[in-house]
Design a protein around this motif. Structure first.
Motif, PDB file in Angstrom:
ATOM      1  N   CYS A  31      96.935 -46.440  72.099  1.00 34.59           N
ATOM      2  CA  CYS A  31      97.525 -45.551  71.089  1.00 34.59           C
ATOM      3  C   CYS A  31      96.879 -45.769  69.721  1.00 34.59           C
ATOM      4  O   CYS A  31      96.535 -44.806  69.022  1.00 34.59           O
ATOM      5  CB  CYS A  31      99.028 -45.786  70.981  1.00 34.59           C
ATOM      6  N   ALA A  34      93.404 -44.366  69.673  1.00 32.78           N
ATOM      7  CA  ALA A  34      93.439 -42.897  69.626  1.00 32.78           C
ATOM      8  C   ALA A  34      93.753 -42.406  68.214  1.00 32.78           C
ATOM      9  O   ALA A  34      93.110 -41.477  67.699  1.00 32.78           O
ATOM     10  CB  ALA A  34      94.481 -42.374  70.614  1.00 32.78           C
ATOM     11  N   LEU A  46      94.787 -38.456  74.507  1.00 32.41           N
ATOM     12  CA  LEU A  46      95.250 -39.720  75.072  1.00 32.41           C
ATOM     13  C   LEU A  46      96.098 -39.420  76.307  1.00 32.41           C
ATOM     14  O   LEU A  46      97.058 -38.647  76.227  1.00 32.41           O
ATOM     15  CB  LEU A  46      96.084 -40.481  74.034  1.00 32.41           C
ATOM     16  N   ALA A  78      98.281 -35.733  73.352  1.00 30.23           N
ATOM     17  CA  ALA A  78      98.647 -36.742  74.354  1.00 30.23           C
ATOM     18  C   ALA A  78      99.262 -36.066  75.569  1.00 30.23           C
ATOM     19  O   ALA A  78      99.901 -35.011  75.460  1.00 30.23           O
ATOM     20  CB  ALA A  78      99.620 -37.765  73.761  1.00 30.23           C
ATOM     21  N   ASP A 147      95.141 -44.510  79.426  1.00 33.26           N
ATOM     22  CA  ASP A 147      95.943 -45.739  79.420  1.00 33.26           C
ATOM     23  C   ASP A 147      96.228 -46.116  80.864  1.00 33.26           C
ATOM     24  O   ASP A 147      97.141 -45.604  81.483  1.00 33.26           O
ATOM     25  CB  ASP A 147      97.237 -45.479  78.635  1.00 33.26           C
TER      26      ASP A 147
END
Length: 586
Positions: A31, A34, A46, A78, A147
């Motif tokens: 995070c 990003a 992301l 995201a 991730d």
């Protein structure tokens, strides 16, 4: 000297994959990276494929599987892919055509084979492969960050020719975890392109996230070696949560600094050749964009304002041991993700019960075998045995392969051998060894370090039913395992103790373990919060901040366990030897 991790001074590839053990800080690091890249004017996507993801908690916004703009960070989008939903759909696609045509026991076995962690990972790979190879989508972004990366096991499995043949539709070789990969043939080209993109150092960088502790460093070394062997060689190592100094006179602060320094001095050889960066330990939770932006900017030594919170009163391990003794439990498992301290907790429980006069057999899979009393074999009323997971897995693999090899060609055997490297295979093999020990320990309480997941228990249970319906070439379910399964479901006789840390990912993963066990009709009663800064007397502002950040997770454990939770403070010294372990129980 190791450099600090500053994404604004690095030349990144278009695809960035963050991988590492649960609880090392993958999500917060991804995070913060990003946000930093987006703040530099880059267009960034992301993506989380982690079933335990707390991505929406971090950004404080509801996310879905389509890219969603983050309002407080221009240029940042995201997506929270849900691999469990994808795995469910995938499972139904495979099993659905056989419903009503095969016996229910056979259907149950197929369903359970497709309910494990590896199947979820396959489904996750399916989800992000679509993103990875979607040229229209990738053209919209300068960087796409993932991730959670796939393991070497999953990538090797998908690269095997057999995974794409009709062999799997007909095979009854007894895959331990993934089951048939039927239904994926149409995506063979997609997966091939994805693996090629992952292996291309001009397109993809793998960021191995770890902590300055021996267990996560060993895990990072294994992952690095495994992924490098299949072509993912463009790797960085990010060591998260590093203390740069300590507070004089604060025992906890000094001990943590010393422990971290020792771990980093002994870094595994597989990691020594990697470009390595450090991320400092911070006194706050990585939630909200303001704190995300502070992660890479925080400098240890700067003034830290600690917001003290209302005191929580969590009993010590002694309360759990008294309950186990009074309720006369005969089989006790400790369960939790790697690195949370299962071996220490199991050992302390065994000593606590022995001190109450009970005869105890402690059996462990601890590969380090560094606990002094383990080396002595028996102390007082404790008998100790060690199970070597590697040896048990090899024995089980040979048994399955020897029974299946006459029916399989070379490619079929290659698939079976890879399938038998899955996490479930190790659980099954080790559980069989545990069952033998429990069978023999008639007059002792048996404390077992590491329980199998609900998935593995259901897999073994289904295998028994399957045997009744159809002849099958697979490892037999021994009588000792058949005897132990119903005992595990009897709360009068067995207790499963869940071990966690007071941090986001370990608590999320422990919660999923509890749900998994309930699926197998096992209801854990007790949770242990291990290595808590909250219950120490540290005055170090940095560590006091960490202590206060534990409060929300302690409260969540209280809720998940219906207040059946105990806490072990962070220990200044390694908890080795009978006397130090005994000290945890008083």
């Amino acid at each position: 000297m190791t450099d600090l991790f500053h994404p604004n001074s690095m030349n990144f590839t278009p695809f960035l994959f963050f991988t590492g053990k649960g609880g090392v800080g993958k999500t917060s690091t991804a995070c913060a990276t990003a946000v930093t890249l987006a703040d530099m004017g880059k267009r960034v996507l992301l993506v989380s494929t982690d079933p335990a993801s707390n991505l929406q908690d971090v950004f404080e916004i509801e996310l879905k599987n389509e890219p969603t703009a983050i309002p407080s960070v221009p240029n940042l989008f995201a997506a929270n892919l849900d691999p469990e939903t994808a795995a469910h759909a995938y499972k139904e696609k495979v099993v659905g055509p056989y419903r009503g045509k095969l016996p229910e026991a056979v259907i149950a076995t197929m369903e359970e084979q497709l309910s494990g962690a590896c199947t979820v990972e396959i489904a996750a790979f399916d989800e992000f492969s679509t993103l990875l190879t979607n040229k229209e989508l990738t053209a919209q972004f300068d960087h796409i960050l993932f991730d959670t990366a796939p393991t070497g096991h999953t990538l090797r499995l998908l690269q095997l020719p057999t995974a794409w043949s009709g062999f799997l539709d007909e095979s009854t070789h007894g895959a331990s975890c993934l089951g048939p990969l039927a239904g994926l043939d149409a995506k063979k080209t997609l997966y091939k392109e994805s693996v090629e993109a992952l292996s291309n150092p001009e397109k993809t960088t793998l960021l191995l996230v770890t902590r300055p502790d021996s267990s996560p460093l060993q895990e990072a070394a294994r992952a690095s070696k495994e992924l490098r062997e299949i072509g993912l060689k463009n790797q960085y190592l990010l060591v998260n949560g590093v203390m740069k100094d300590y507070v004089q006179g604060d025992e906890v602060s000094m001990a943590l600094f010393t422990r971290q320094t020792r771990a980093l001095d002994g870094i595994p050889v597989e990691l020594k050749g990697l470009k390595t960066f450090e991320i400092p330990l911070v006194p706050f939770n990585i939630a909200g964009v303001q704190n995300i932006r502070k992660l890479f900017a925080f400098e240890q030594g700067e003034s830290v304002q600690v917001e003290e919170k209302a005191a929580l009163h969590i009993p010590s391990l002694k309360t759990l041991i008294e309950d186990l003794a009074e309720s006369n439990k005969r089989v006790i498992f400790t369960m939790g993700k790697g690195g949370v301290g299962k071996t220490t907790v199991a050992s302390a429980i065994a000593i606590g019960l022995a001190e109450k006069g009970q005869r105890v057999h402690l059996t462990t899979t601890d590969p380090a075998a560094h606990l002094e009393y383990v080396l002595h074999g028996e102390q007082g009323k404790i008998t100790v045995s060690r199970i070597d997971p590697k040896a048990e897995v090899e024995k089980y693999q040979q048994e399955v392969i020897s029974q299946a090899q006459d029916a399989l060609d070379e490619e079929g055997l290659a698939y079976l051998e890879e399938d038998l490297r899955s996490p479930c295979t190790e659980e099954i093999a080790v559980f069989r060894a545990f069952a033998d020990i429990v069978e023999k320990a008639k007059e002792e309480v048996v404390v077992i370090d590491t329980a199998p997941t609900g998935h593995t228990l259901l897999l073994l249970d289904a295998a028994q039913s399957y045997h009744k319906e159809i002849a099958r070439s697979t490892g037999e379910v021994p009588q000792s395992v058949q005897n132990l399964l119903p005992r595990l479901r009897n709360p009068e006789e067995t207790s499963v103790v869940i071990v966690t840390l007071a941090e986001a990912t370990p608590v999320h993963e422990a919660s999923r373990l509890q749900d998994d066990l309930k699926r197998a009709d096992i209801e854990p009663k007790w949770w242990v919060i291990n290595q808590s800064f909250y219950s120490t007397k540290t005055t170090d502002p940095l560590l006091r901040g960490r202590a206060m950040s534990e409060v929300q997770w302690i409260q969540e454990v209280q809720q998940k366990s219906n207040n059946h939770c105990v806490m072990i403070p962070w220990q200044s010294e390694d908890t080795v030897g009978y006397q130090k372990l005994k000290a945890l129980t008083v």
